[in-house]
Write a protein that holds these residues in place. Structure first.
Motif, PDB file in Angstrom:
ATOM      1  N   THR A  16      14.085 -76.117-131.278  1.00 23.26           N
ATOM      2  CA  THR A  16      15.503 -76.049-131.621  1.00 23.26           C
ATOM      3  C   THR A  16      16.073 -74.639-131.459  1.00 23.26           C
ATOM      4  OG1 THR A  16      14.810 -75.761-133.906  1.00 23.26           O
ATOM      5  CG2 THR A  16      15.447 -77.965-133.253  1.00 23.26           C
ATOM      6  N   GLY A  17      15.188 -73.667-131.338  1.00 19.76           N
ATOM      7  CA  GLY A  17      15.668 -72.280-131.395  1.00 19.76           C
ATOM      8  C   GLY A  17      15.922 -71.644-130.045  1.00 19.76           C
ATOM      9  N   ARG A  18      15.815 -72.402-128.959  1.00 27.09           N
ATOM     10  CA  ARG A  18      16.079 -71.759-127.671  1.00 27.09           C
ATOM     11  C   ARG A  18      16.796 -72.695-126.706  1.00 27.09           C
ATOM     12  NH1 ARG A  18       9.958 -70.899-125.389  1.00 27.09           N
ATOM     13  NH2 ARG A  18      11.041 -70.224-123.523  1.00 27.09           N
ATOM     14  N   GLN A  19      17.269 -72.103-125.632  1.00 30.16           N
ATOM     15  CA  GLN A  19      17.946 -72.876-124.595  1.00 30.16           C
ATOM     16  C   GLN A  19      16.915 -73.215-123.520  1.00 30.16           C
ATOM     17  OE1 GLN A  19      21.241 -73.825-124.267  1.00 30.16           O
ATOM     18  NE2 GLN A  19      20.861 -74.700-122.242  1.00 30.16           N
ATOM     19  N   TRP A  20      16.648 -74.515-123.324  1.00 31.70           N
ATOM     20  CA  TRP A  20      15.651 -74.924-122.335  1.00 31.70           C
ATOM     21  C   TRP A  20      16.314 -75.162-120.982  1.00 31.70           C
ATOM     22  CZ3 TRP A  20      10.709 -74.628-123.889  1.00 31.70           C
ATOM     23  CH2 TRP A  20      10.477 -74.603-125.273  1.00 31.70           C
ATOM     24  N   ALA A 222      19.571 -77.985-123.774  1.00 27.65           N
ATOM     25  CA  ALA A 222      18.893 -77.878-122.472  1.00 27.65           C
ATOM     26  C   ALA A 222      19.921 -78.004-121.352  1.00 27.65           C
ATOM     27  CB  ALA A 222      17.859 -78.992-122.340  1.00 27.65           C
ATOM     28  N   ASN A 223      19.687 -77.306-120.262  1.00 29.19           N
ATOM     29  CA  ASN A 223      20.618 -77.393-119.125  1.00 29.19           C
ATOM     30  C   ASN A 223      20.553 -78.763-118.465  1.00 29.19           C
ATOM     31  OD1 ASN A 223      21.701 -74.807-119.322  1.00 29.19           O
ATOM     32  ND2 ASN A 223      19.882 -73.929-118.361  1.00 29.19           N
ATOM     33  N   VAL A 224      19.357 -79.315-118.396  1.00 31.01           N
ATOM     34  CA  VAL A 224      19.204 -80.648-117.804  1.00 31.01           C
ATOM     35  C   VAL A 224      18.325 -81.487-118.731  1.00 31.01           C
ATOM     36  CG1 VAL A 224      18.440 -81.948-115.761  1.00 31.01           C
ATOM     37  CG2 VAL A 224      19.298 -79.612-115.475  1.00 31.01           C
ATOM     38  N   VAL A 225      18.666 -82.782-118.851  1.00 33.73           N
ATOM     39  CA  VAL A 225      17.847 -83.688-119.666  1.00 33.73           C
ATOM     40  C   VAL A 225      17.359 -84.837-118.772  1.00 33.73           C
ATOM     41  CG1 VAL A 225      17.828 -85.273-121.642  1.00 33.73           C
ATOM     42  CG2 VAL A 225      19.118 -83.121-121.779  1.00 33.73           C
ATOM     43  N   VAL A 226      16.064 -85.110-118.858  1.00 34.84           N
ATOM     44  CA  VAL A 226      15.486 -86.230-118.108  1.00 34.84           C
ATOM     45  C   VAL A 226      14.996 -87.292-119.083  1.00 34.84           C
ATOM     46  CG1 VAL A 226      13.538 -86.954-116.668  1.00 34.84           C
ATOM     47  CG2 VAL A 226      14.843 -84.940-116.024  1.00 34.84           C
ATOM     48  N   ASN A 227      15.374 -88.519-118.789  1.00 36.01           N
ATOM     49  CA  ASN A 227      14.980 -89.669-119.593  1.00 36.01           C
ATOM     50  C   ASN A 227      13.796 -90.346-118.890  1.00 36.01           C
ATOM     51  OD1 ASN A 227      14.845 -92.289-120.677  1.00 36.01           O
ATOM     52  ND2 ASN A 227      16.899 -92.892-119.985  1.00 36.01           N
ATOM     53  N   ALA A 228      12.589 -90.091-119.432  1.00 41.74           N
ATOM     54  CA  ALA A 228      11.374 -90.660-118.811  1.00 41.74           C
ATOM     55  C   ALA A 228      10.735 -91.601-119.816  1.00 41.74           C
ATOM     56  CB  ALA A 228      10.419 -89.543-118.423  1.00 41.74           C
ATOM     57  N   THR A 229      11.529 -92.550-120.315  1.00 36.90           N
ATOM     58  CA  THR A 229      11.049 -93.374-121.425  1.00 36.90           C
ATOM     59  C   THR A 229      10.569 -94.758-120.972  1.00 36.90           C
ATOM     60  OG1 THR A 229      13.344 -93.979-121.891  1.00 36.90           O
ATOM     61  CG2 THR A 229      12.409 -92.207-123.204  1.00 36.90           C
ATOM     62  N   GLY A 230      10.265 -94.911-119.700  1.00 35.43           N
ATOM     63  CA  GLY A 230       9.661 -96.157-119.218  1.00 35.43           C
ATOM     64  C   GLY A 230      10.439 -97.379-119.667  1.00 35.43           C
ATOM     65  N   PRO A 231       9.796 -98.304-120.395  1.00 33.76           N
ATOM     66  CA  PRO A 231      10.483 -99.530-120.808  1.00 33.76           C
ATOM     67  C   PRO A 231      11.732 -99.276-121.660  1.00 33.76           C
ATOM     68  CG  PRO A 231       8.122 -99.681-121.229  1.00 33.76           C
ATOM     69  CD  PRO A 231       8.385 -98.277-120.792  1.00 33.76           C
ATOM     70  N   TRP A 232      11.804 -98.105-122.291  1.00 36.90           N
ATOM     71  CA  TRP A 232      12.944 -97.780-123.164  1.00 36.90           C
ATOM     72  C   TRP A 232      14.085 -97.109-122.381  1.00 36.90           C
ATOM     73  CZ3 TRP A 232       7.886 -97.537-124.596  1.00 36.90           C
ATOM     74  CH2 TRP A 232       7.508 -98.145-125.793  1.00 36.90           C
ATOM     75  N   MET A 233      13.963 -97.024-121.053  1.00 37.92           N
ATOM     76  CA  MET A 233      14.937 -96.255-120.274  1.00 37.92           C
ATOM     77  C   MET A 233      16.377 -96.716-120.510  1.00 37.92           C
ATOM     78  SD  MET A 233      15.352 -95.732-116.168  1.00 37.92           S
ATOM     79  CE  MET A 233      16.357 -97.189-115.916  1.00 37.92           C
ATOM     80  N   PRO A 395      23.712 -77.696-110.792  1.00 43.44           N
ATOM     81  CA  PRO A 395      24.476 -76.431-110.771  1.00 43.44           C
ATOM     82  C   PRO A 395      24.128 -75.561-111.987  1.00 43.44           C
ATOM     83  CG  PRO A 395      25.941 -78.362-110.817  1.00 43.44           C
ATOM     84  CD  PRO A 395      24.545 -78.885-110.794  1.00 43.44           C
ATOM     85  N   ARG A 396      23.698 -76.195-113.070  1.00 44.52           N
ATOM     86  CA  ARG A 396      23.359 -75.414-114.273  1.00 44.52           C
ATOM     87  C   ARG A 396      22.106 -74.572-114.083  1.00 44.52           C
ATOM     88  NH1 ARG A 396      25.470 -77.125-119.070  1.00 44.52           N
ATOM     89  NH2 ARG A 396      27.058 -78.727-118.805  1.00 44.52           N
ATOM     90  N   LEU A 397      21.327 -74.891-113.048  1.00 43.43           N
ATOM     91  CA  LEU A 397      20.094 -74.114-112.808  1.00 43.43           C
ATOM     92  C   LEU A 397      20.205 -73.314-111.513  1.00 43.43           C
ATOM     93  CD1 LEU A 397      17.381 -76.770-113.811  1.00 43.43           C
ATOM     94  CD2 LEU A 397      18.282 -74.917-115.186  1.00 43.43           C
ATOM     95  N   LYS A 398      21.464 -73.042-111.108  1.00 40.16           N
ATOM     96  CA  LYS A 398      21.651 -72.415-109.781  1.00 40.16           C
ATOM     97  C   LYS A 398      21.037 -71.017-109.698  1.00 40.16           C
ATOM     98  CE  LYS A 398      26.448 -70.756-110.412  1.00 40.16           C
ATOM     99  NZ  LYS A 398      26.375 -70.623-111.848  1.00 40.16           N
TER     100      LYS A 398
END
Ligand code: FAD
Length: 542
Positions: A16-20, A222-233, A395-398
């Motif tokens: 919680t304490g940093r920007q990922w 976080a600059n980008v979020v990835v949803n890798a939750t398989g059946p819960w996608m 673009p957030r990771l340019k």
């Protein structure tokens, strides 16, 4: 970052304490693969998992690193090629967890595969998947087949094909990827559930989440979020508050496996055979003191967190086995364990579940959330590469330096061997150095922890006040807590190890010791011990 269950407070503070650069939701093999790929390309990356790592589909598979034979049926040539190549890479990077497994494909007069089609199919598969010369298929006569597997039903038997699959421990493979990523600077935390998103001008810039132990709500940026939750996608895509939708991108099918003691079905090798009732094919795979049989494939529309094995599914698998084995009459009482998993298949109108491709697909939502599902354990590395390539276009990771994928050459945790000979030499030297422990126990640990076994055995050897047997239990549980973030008894019994299914006798004699080490190390009171034991009992038949 550490991977210790005892440092949860520090992990939560870091989360919680940093920007990922990147936050991944979901700690199955897909999320783990993305974590490793991203950290090895220099991203600041974290992963959260609502249960234990690999507690979803990634501990409930058939546990094979496939060359993709079944994809040939649907003429998915490109997929067979990619999966075949990936299989060789996964083997090279995790030799202690990915072991060659000869597989017998019996051919019957009334079966779905004939001698000629079987032979051509396996030959074409060897060619496409670029199978090593030593592992190319052999066609066996009827007599040779019976010699290979005397338990096979002989009536109508024409012969068989002998080819190679690779056997793995799906949960340990996932953990080994996570551990490698953590050793390179990533953060991964279990029992932390994503409950919503944080936005900046309609774009996702982080995740709201809940610590499952304290129920405390937190924000992760976080600059980008990835949803890798398989059946819960679909569920996680629908956490988007502004426009939740009921659209389903996935079709879930349920796959069940059952476990039988080897004494009841003493097969000498793994098999892949027809189910006469519907022409599907199932695996029967010996492992330690047990044999597991699976899988079913039926559309599932129930609660994702409440998956249970039904009597009809058990009966289907038992009947299939009894039909193909001579002098074997299994009954439901012979089943000592079972598991059910959900295949997150990408829905395509008008196609039945078995026709749906097992390939993965990426979805980018208008709010910037990237979601991925589908695929196989075997293809996890390629899926991760595709996702991180896409993430790096954000673009957030340019300002980040763009580094190519390098996971092809990254050995997973515990897998620092250059060859099979290297691996065998290490086992032999462990036998010599730790001769106070039984060889069989050392071998079992080695094919779980690889080069990390020496540290574990050294700890056990130092526990001179305990018997060798108790010292091994104490050292293994301590390792799981300190180095593999095991928080609950089922985490250890079902995913850090799988003795609960494959060596229940061994576990029966050690269960109390395991529970007492957990209680001591994690300060559990009597009530907590009872709850944990109850959870184990419930999970055993899920
Ligand atoms: P999962 O492993 O399900 O991981 C998703 C994770 O996301 C879960 O752990 C879940 O708890 C977590 N999660 C969900 N919601 C949230 C949230 N809100 N916050 C945080 N975390 C969340 N493949 C092979 O290569 N070989 C095989 O032999 C094989 N056999 C199979 C047999 C069966 C019966 C099945 C069902 C699949 C099989 N597969 C096999 C396919 C393979 O197992 C899957 O493709 C793979 O495990 C999917 O991994 P995943 O990480 O995408 O999903």
């Amino acid at each position: 970052m550490s991977f210790s269950a005892l440092e949860r407070t520090q992990h939560l503070a870091s989360l919680t304490g940093r920007q990922w650069d990147l936050l991944i939701i979901g700690g199955g093999i897909t999320g783990a693969g993305i974590l490793l790929d991203a950290v090895s390309r220099g991203l600041k990356v974290a992963l959260i998992e609502k249960g234990d790592f690999a507690s979803g589909t990634s501990s409930r598979s058939t546990k094979l690193i496939h060359g993709g034979l079944r994809y040939l049926k649907n003429f998915e040539i490109g997929l067979v090629r990619e999966v075949g190549r990936e299989r060789a890479i996964v083997y090279a990077n995790a030799r202690h967890l990915v072991r060659p497994e000869p597989m017998l494909l019996p051919i019957y007069h009334d079966g779905s595969i004939g001698r000629i089609t079987g032979s051509i199919g396996l030959w074409f598969y060897d060619l496409l998947a670029d199978v090593d010369k030593t592992e190319r298929r052999k066609m066996l006569s009827r007599e040779e087949t019976i010699m290979h597997e005397p338990l096979l039903r002989q009536e109508g038997l024409l012969g068989s094909g002998l080819y190679y699959e690779y056997r793995t421990d799906d949960a340990r493979l996932t953990l080994s990827i996570l551990k490698k990523a953590v050793s390179l600077g990533a953060l991964a935390l279990n029992y932390c559930e994503a409950t919503g998103f944080i936005y900046d001008e309609d774009q996702v810039t982080g995740v709201r989440c809940k610590d499952i132990f304290t129920m405390q709500e937190m924000l992760i940026h976080a600059n980008v979020v990835v949803n890798a939750t398989g059946p819960w996608m679909d569920d996680v895509m629908n956490l988007h508050q502004q426009s939740p939708s009921n659209e389903k991108k996935l079709l879930l099918t349920k796959g069940v496996h059952i476990v039988i003691p080897k004494s009841k079905i003493p097969i000498s090798q793994s098999m892949y055979f027809d189910v006469p009732a519907d022409g599907r094919m199932i695996f029967c795979i010996p492992r330690d003191q047990s044999v597991y049989i699976g899988t079913t494939d039926t559309v599932y529309e129930g609660q994702l967190d409440d998956l249970e094995v039904c009597d009809e599914e058990v009966a289907y698998l038992i009947q299939a086995c009894n039909h193909v084995m001579e002098n074997v009459t299994l009954g439901e009482d012979d089943v000592t364990g079972s598991w059910a998993g959900l295949r997150p298949l990408i829905n395509e109108d008008g196609k039945s579940p078995s026709e749906l491709s097992r390939k993965d697909e990426i979805f980018v939502s208008p709010n910037g959330l990237i979601s991925i599902a589908g695929g196989k354990l075997t293809g996890y590395r390629k899926m991760a590469e595709r996702i991180v390539d896409l993430v790096l276009k954000s673009p957030r990771l340019k300002d980040l330096q763009k580094i190519e994928c390098r996971t092809e050459d990254i050995r997973l945790a515990g897998a620092e061997f250059n060859s099979e000979q290297d691996l065998q030499l290490m086992v032999t030297s462990l036998y010599e150095e730790y001769s106070l422990f039984e060889k069989a126990q050392i071998a079992k640990l080695f094919f779980r922890y690889g080069d990390e076994t020496a540290g574990l055995l050294s700890t056990a050897k130092s526990l001179t006040a305990l018997s060798p047997e108790d010292a091994l239990v104490e050292a293994e549980v301590a390792f799981a807590i300190h180095h593999e973030m095991a928080q609950h008894l089922p985490d250890f019994l079902f995913r850090r190890t799988s003795d609960v299914f494959f060596d229940p006798e061994y576990l029966k004699h050690r269960f109390m010791k395991i529970a007492s080490v957990f209680a001591r190390m994690l300060n559990w009171n009597e009530m907590r011990c009872l709850e944990e034991t109850r959870e184990v009992e419930q999970a055993l038949h899920k």
